[in-house]
Motif scaffolding. Structure first.
Motif, PDB file in Angstrom:
ATOM      1  N   ALA A  55      -4.033  10.599  -2.891  1.00 16.95           N
ATOM      2  CA  ALA A  55      -3.911   9.229  -3.394  1.00 16.95           C
ATOM      3  C   ALA A  55      -4.779   8.272  -2.597  1.00 16.95           C
ATOM      4  O   ALA A  55      -5.421   7.368  -3.134  1.00 16.95           O
ATOM      5  CB  ALA A  55      -2.447   8.793  -3.350  1.00 16.95           C
ATOM      6  N   LYS A  56      -4.799   8.508  -1.289  1.00 15.42           N
ATOM      7  CA  LYS A  56      -5.626   7.677  -0.399  1.00 15.42           C
ATOM      8  C   LYS A  56      -7.113   7.840  -0.731  1.00 15.42           C
ATOM      9  O   LYS A  56      -7.873   6.856  -0.775  1.00 15.42           O
ATOM     10  CB  LYS A  56      -5.363   8.079   1.053  1.00 15.42           C
ATOM     11  N   LYS A  92       0.837  -1.203   0.000  1.00 13.09           N
ATOM     12  CA  LYS A  92       0.000   0.000   0.000  1.00 13.09           C
ATOM     13  C   LYS A  92       0.875   1.258   0.000  1.00 13.09           C
ATOM     14  O   LYS A  92       0.598   2.209  -0.748  1.00 13.09           O
ATOM     15  CB  LYS A  92      -0.925  -0.005   1.222  1.00 13.09           C
ATOM     16  N   GLU A 113      -8.352   8.712  -3.631  1.00 14.55           N
ATOM     17  CA  GLU A 113      -8.617   8.117  -4.928  1.00 14.55           C
ATOM     18  C   GLU A 113      -8.925   6.627  -4.804  1.00 14.55           C
ATOM     19  O   GLU A 113      -9.761   6.084  -5.519  1.00 14.55           O
ATOM     20  CB  GLU A 113      -7.416   8.312  -5.855  1.00 14.55           C
ATOM     21  N   GLU A 114      -8.215   5.957  -3.890  1.00 13.70           N
ATOM     22  CA  GLU A 114      -8.394   4.521  -3.716  1.00 13.70           C
ATOM     23  C   GLU A 114      -9.773   4.174  -3.165  1.00 13.70           C
ATOM     24  O   GLU A 114     -10.252   3.054  -3.327  1.00 13.70           O
ATOM     25  CB  GLU A 114      -7.311   3.956  -2.785  1.00 13.70           C
ATOM     26  N   LYS A 115     -10.384   5.143  -2.494  1.00 10.30           N
ATOM     27  CA  LYS A 115     -11.698   4.887  -1.884  1.00 10.30           C
ATOM     28  C   LYS A 115     -12.851   5.173  -2.836  1.00 10.30           C
ATOM     29  O   LYS A 115     -14.007   4.892  -2.502  1.00 10.30           O
ATOM     30  CB  LYS A 115     -11.846   5.743  -0.618  1.00 10.30           C
ATOM     31  N   ARG A 128       2.418   1.701  -3.439  1.00 10.23           N
ATOM     32  CA  ARG A 128       1.416   2.150  -4.409  1.00 10.23           C
ATOM     33  C   ARG A 128       1.107   3.629  -4.243  1.00 10.23           C
ATOM     34  O   ARG A 128       1.063   4.389  -5.230  1.00 10.23           O
ATOM     35  CB  ARG A 128       0.147   1.310  -4.209  1.00 10.23           C
ATOM     36  N   ARG A 129       0.923   4.054  -3.008  1.00 10.10           N
ATOM     37  CA  ARG A 129       0.550   5.459  -2.769  1.00 10.10           C
ATOM     38  C   ARG A 129       1.723   6.403  -3.019  1.00 10.10           C
ATOM     39  O   ARG A 129       1.538   7.511  -3.528  1.00 10.10           O
ATOM     40  CB  ARG A 129       0.018   5.627  -1.347  1.00 10.10           C
ATOM     41  N   ARG A 135       2.051   7.046  -6.568  1.00  5.27           N
ATOM     42  CA  ARG A 135       1.049   8.018  -7.015  1.00  5.27           C
ATOM     43  C   ARG A 135       1.519   9.441  -6.724  1.00  5.27           C
ATOM     44  O   ARG A 135       1.309  10.352  -7.548  1.00  5.27           O
ATOM     45  CB  ARG A 135      -0.296   7.750  -6.321  1.00  5.27           C
TER      46      ARG A 135
END
Length: 271
Positions: A265-266, A231, A268-270, A234-235, A238
């Protein structure tokens, strides 16, 4: 001249792999690097390959899993060939030993015991058989036989499981959480003291209790941390991508901006 038919048989399976390793280790015609290796020098590669298997599973990449399982299988064959060269044992002995063990540990499948058991009961029976095996090999202590070479978090969990079997365990998860608060406070005090050795000790205590919390919550701490690593990777990637849109790199930004991009970024994932 040696018959190379098996070497070039695409369906040669295990015999082909065993023959390849034997050729690689041949003191006259083999590969100098392979010939020089011993159990200790190969062990780190064995551990690495096991983690690459786990990584392929985590990513759901079954094609890569096939390749990584091959790499791990090669490690077993490599160790067995080293042992054969030393006159200790061979790959057939390895296969026979694990076959004997699996049959002995599953009397409800291969023996006369009743198969109608819960998974929990089967686990208790499994542990009872393993305890008897340890006693037969001269391991008398509760914690004897927990491999030193395991990753520290996994070894912590195994040590705690062994201790729990004899009643040395917190009865509730809440007690573990309270212990974590205590250890955090002790780490804070150690940090203020400036004693680095004490800081390391208290940090280790905190990690040990965190591993215990994972056990109580029926989690694997290695898996949880591996997913947290993924995680973070990945972030952060981004963050780099968002900065690149402005023609910049992370070192040309600052913490406040990167923290804001992290939150973006966090978010966006949601979505």
């Amino acid at each position: 001249m040696a018959d190379d038919t098996l070497l070039h048989d695409p369906d040669g399976g295990m015999p082909r792999l065993i023959e390849i390793m034997a050729r690689l280790r041949d003191p006259e015609t083999g590969c100098p690097w392979d010939i020089e290796q011993d159990f200790a020098s190969i062990a780190p590669y064995t551990i690495e390959e096991a983690y690459e298997v786990a990584d392929a599973i985590e990513r759901g990449d079954w094609r890569d899993l096939r390749a990584e399982l091959g790499d791990l299988l090669l490690q077993a064959v490599f160790h067995a060939q080293i042992a054969r060269d030393k006159g200790l044992f061979n790959i057939e002995d390895v296969a026979n030993a694990i076959s004997d063990k699996m049959i002995a540990r599953h009397p409800h499948v291969f023996g006369e015991e009743n198969r109608d058991k819960s998974a929990e009961q089967q686990t208790r029976d499994w542990e009872a058989v393993k305890a008897a095996e340890r006693a037969a090999s001269g391991e008398s202590g509760t914690l004897d036989g927990v491999a030193l070479g395991l990753p520290a978090l996994l070894r912590a969990v195994k040590l705690q499981k062994r201790a729990a079997r004899v009643g040395f365990d917190w009865p509730e998860t809440l007690h573990v959480l309270n212990k974590i608060r205590e250890e955090v406070e002790e780490l804070h005090e150690a940090a203020e003291s400036g004693d680095q050795a004490h800081v390391e000790e208290e940090f280790g205590d905190l990690l040990f209790v965190m591993a215990n919390l994972a056990r109580h919550m029926k989690l694997c701490p290695e898996t949880a941390l591996r997913r947290a690593n993924a995680k973070f990777t990945r972030r952060f990637a981004r963050i780099e991508a968002l900065l690149a849109e402005d023609g910049r790199r992370p070192e040309e930004s600052d913490l406040a901006e990167m923290d804001a991009l992290w939150n973006a970024a966090k978010a966006e994932e949601k979505l």
